[in-house]
Design an enzyme around this catalytic site. Structure first.
Site, PDB file in Angstrom:
ATOM      1  N   LYS B  91     -18.905 -21.892  17.919  1.00 52.57           N
ATOM      2  CA  LYS B  91     -19.750 -20.824  17.692  1.00 52.57           C
ATOM      3  C   LYS B  91     -19.107 -19.371  17.334  1.00 52.57           C
ATOM      4  O   LYS B  91     -19.702 -18.581  16.641  1.00 52.57           O
ATOM      5  CB  LYS B  91     -20.529 -20.559  19.065  1.00 52.57           C
ATOM      6  N   GLU B 113     -29.821 -15.470  21.316  1.00 55.68           N
ATOM      7  CA  GLU B 113     -30.404 -16.544  21.988  1.00 55.68           C
ATOM      8  C   GLU B 113     -29.087 -17.716  22.374  1.00 55.68           C
ATOM      9  O   GLU B 113     -28.087 -17.655  21.488  1.00 55.68           O
ATOM     10  CB  GLU B 113     -31.463 -17.382  21.326  1.00 55.68           C
ATOM     11  N   SER B 380     -16.678 -29.939  18.416  1.00 54.10           N
ATOM     12  CA  SER B 380     -17.254 -28.718  18.306  1.00 54.10           C
ATOM     13  C   SER B 380     -17.036 -27.717  19.440  1.00 54.10           C
ATOM     14  O   SER B 380     -17.127 -26.838  19.483  1.00 54.10           O
ATOM     15  CB  SER B 380     -18.790 -28.695  17.856  1.00 54.10           C
TER      16      SER B 380
END
Lengths: 271, 399
Positions: B91, B113, B380
């Site tokens: 991210k 969010e 990830s």
């Protein structure tokens, strides 16, 4: 030439030197039967156009009041088909123009072309799509036109002149000017952005312009009437319906709306 | 320009676009202009690359998972170690890109969010780094599941606001962030965390995540002197998957996106948009596959992993699905939990529950691969945030 019920209504208002009042309710809140009684009452009180909200699970442009009302309608399993049935029953009894106010997904799920046919057949006069404007609404605009329905478009204080011009061209019935940047819901004051927006839009269109978002009092309505052709009241009415748990919602709406636009039930306001 | 690039209006085939309230069109235009200008500006990328290297710790390694490979079958399995990024997931790649953009645009306030909390943590981190006010919306159900990340965000100075509408998960957090943005458009930058939402977000997030694929290409060439046969990644909104896949779309490589199969195939029990109940629709600004009922109401979803628990999927994935360029499959909660433990024991790596879905699918297909096959799994994120959830579930199983 064909003139929609909405255009006709605004023409008559202009001829009489009057301004319009446009209430919004979520269809199916608190129930479909009561919604029908409420919109019949709103018509009798002299509403010029009635906006029927189609409940949606993810109302991203709405504040808490309309979110909750949408949720209540969904708990009642209200579908777009139910809203059309409600419109048909209303149309059998009254001539007040009706606008469907909806997010796009329920309309797509129903099938947009089918919706246009069915909406026209039930006596709906226009559709406003909250989350599809201008180029994203092009295709829908054509389908609506084929059935003689008006595409009511939102314009906002952030809308550029260039876009205002394009939106005005593809819209019919009236333009719905959002009074301020924000979600639906009652506000203390109507922002000065609203009058500036209406003034800008007038450069590009002869369409009537209604102002909505955050209008909840008689003073705010007369304020809006000074520069726009109609005032939309949504959340404030939805709120009195919500708060009417132990009372008759129809009577509560009657009382609230009569107080909102006292003169208008009789002869309309002269400005 | 190839067919995997979107149109100017942000469409991949029929998917994408910009379905938003009118108020948001102008800020999205402003954002698109700023993004396109930054994309063509080498100094922007220099700063982005420098931060990724010196702050985030990139390039992340490509690890040969030898013991996992041995336990599964003959193929060679590599892990792209996005878990080793600063803040513990891919991210941050996107957040670095977007915070630089927000700064260029002169925005003083950032909203975001978050589902699993990884994007929220990454956003809070870059906001702390640049001294920008940060508000993160998070479903209350996710706050419960990802308590540790809530604490991390607050520690980083973010204002975490619980959202208790709808299903109290990622979708509802996005609604609330959009409502905030529509109200505060002048001052606020919306730092969206996945390859979702209205144009230009799906394109922009992909661009900022494509570093994953570019590094993978050079690393696998160095290690194996050839490209891999299979790429595997979990798909919630789809940013880690598209970040890995995009670089290889024009190569002859099999790609598999793994969705959350949850606890069953009934609508409401999973978050696999290409499974039961998925149909083309519009949610939160974009046209894509969407889990919905017969009346166009968005369905509730379920996944053990908060980061995959979302009713829609990025529009580029919808396109890649229809083009048959990427295969989409799903694995269940239980399979993901099994993979979570398997990777911990065989490689000494605790993966995020999201990434565990990709590993779980490799577990399924590995026996059918031959010994020359090379598989790259996008790992990830790391699983520290999930240890509590997994402990609870395993305890219940043992009781």
């Amino acid at each position: 030439m064909f003139m929609s019920r909405i255009a006709e209504r605004f023409q008559r208002l202009a001829a009489d030197g009057r301004k319009g009042f446009i209430p919004f309710v979520t269809a199916g809140d608190p129930s479909l039967e009561t919604s029908l009684e409420i919109v019949l009452k709103l018509a009798d009180l002299g509403a010029d156009v009635i906006e029927l909200g189609v409940p949606f699970s993810d109302p991203m442009a709405d504040g808490p009041t309309i979110q909750r009302s949408s949720q209540r309608a969904l708990c009642n399993h209200v579908t777009l088909a139910d809203v059309l049935k409600l419109a048909r029953r209303f149309r059998a009894a009254r001539t007040t123009p009706l606008v469907l106010f909806s997010y796009l997904n329920p309309l797509l799920s129903y099938g947009f072309e089918k919706l246009c046919r069915d909406a026209a057949a039930t006596g709906i006069d226009g559709i406003l799509i909250t989350d599809a404007v201008d180029d994203e609404a092009e295709e829908f605009s054509r389908m609506l036109e084929t059935e003689g329905l008006d595409l009511i478009s939102l314009i906002a204080p952030t809308t550029s002149d260039e876009r205002l011009e394009r939106i005005a061209k593809s819209s019919r019935g009236f333009l719905y000017a959002v009074s301020r940047a924000g979600v639906t819901g009652a506000q203390q004051n109507v922002s000065s952005d609203a009058s500036k927006l209406v003034e800008r839009a007038r450069k590009f269109t002869g369409l009537p312009i209604a102002v909505g978002f955050g209008i909840s009092t008689a003073e705010q309505i007369s304020g809006v009437w000074r520069f726009a052709d109609a005032a939309v009241v949504g959340s404030a009415i939805v709120k009195v319906i919500e708060d009417s748990v132990d009372n008759d919602p129809v009577e509560v709406v009657n009382e609230f709306v009569s107080g909102l636009v006292p003169q208008f039930a009789k002869s309309g306001i002269e400005l | 320009m190839n067919k995997y690039e979107p149109t100017e209006r942000g469409y991949w085939g029929e998917y994408g676009g910009r379905f938003v309230p009118e108020t948001l069109v102008a800020p999205l235009d402003e954002l698109t202009i700023a993004f396109v200008a930054a994309r063509d500006d080498q100094s922007f990328w220099d700063e982005y690359n420098s931060l990724l290297k010196n702050y985030c710790g990139r390039p992340t390694p490509l690890t040969l998972a030898a013991r996992l490979g041995e336990s599964l079958g003959p193929a060679r399995i590599y892990l792209k170690r996005e878990d080793l990024n600063h803040t513990g997931a891919h991210k941050i790649n996107n957040c670095i890109g977007q915070i630089l953009l927000a700064r260029r645009m002169g925005k003083k306030r950032v909203i975001a969010e978050t589902g699993a909390g990884q994007h929220g943590v990454a956003t809070a981190t870059v906001c702390a780094l640049f001294g920008i006010e940060c508000v993160v919306y998070m479903g209350t159900e996710d706050m419960r599941r990802q308590e540790l990340n809530v604490f991390r965000m607050r520690l980083l100075g973010a204002d975490v606001r619980g959202v208790d509408s709808g299903s109290c998960t990622l979708k509802d957090a996005i609604n609330e962030a959009l409502r905030d943005w529509v109200t505060n458009v002048d001052t606020t930058y919306y730092l969206l965390g996945s390859a979702l939402g209205p144009h230009p977000y799906p394109l922009m997030v992909r661009e900022f995540q494509s570093i994953i694929g570019r590094e993978t290409r050079s690393q696998i060439l160095e290690a194996e002197d050839r490209l891999p046969d299979i790429l595997m990644a979990c798909v919630g909104g789809g940013s880690n998957a598209i970040g890995l896949f995009h670089e290889f779309l024009c190569d002859d490589i099999r790609m598999i996106g793994v969705e959350a199969g949850g606890r069953g195939s009934n609508l409401g029990d999973h978050a696999a948009r290409f499974m039961t109940g998925g149909a083309v629709g519009v949610l939160q600004g974009t046209k894509s596959y969407l889990l919905q009922d017969g009346n166009g109401q968005v369905a509730s979803t379920h996944s053990v992993s908060a980061g995959l628990d979302y009713a829609s999927i990025g529009p580029e994935h919808a396109f890649l699905h229809d083009e048959n360029r990427v295969e989409y499959v799903s694995v269940s909660d239980d399979e993901a939990l099994g993979a979570f433990q398997l990777l911990a024991r065989t490689e000494g790596i605790i993966p995020a529950l999201e990434s565990s879905h990709a590993i779980a699918h490799v577990v399924k297909v590995a026996p059918d691969l031959n010994k020359d096959s090379i598989v790259v799994i996008n790992l990830s994120g790391r699983g520290d945030k999930d240890v509590h959830t997994v402990a609870e579930i395993l305890e219940n199983v043992h009781e």
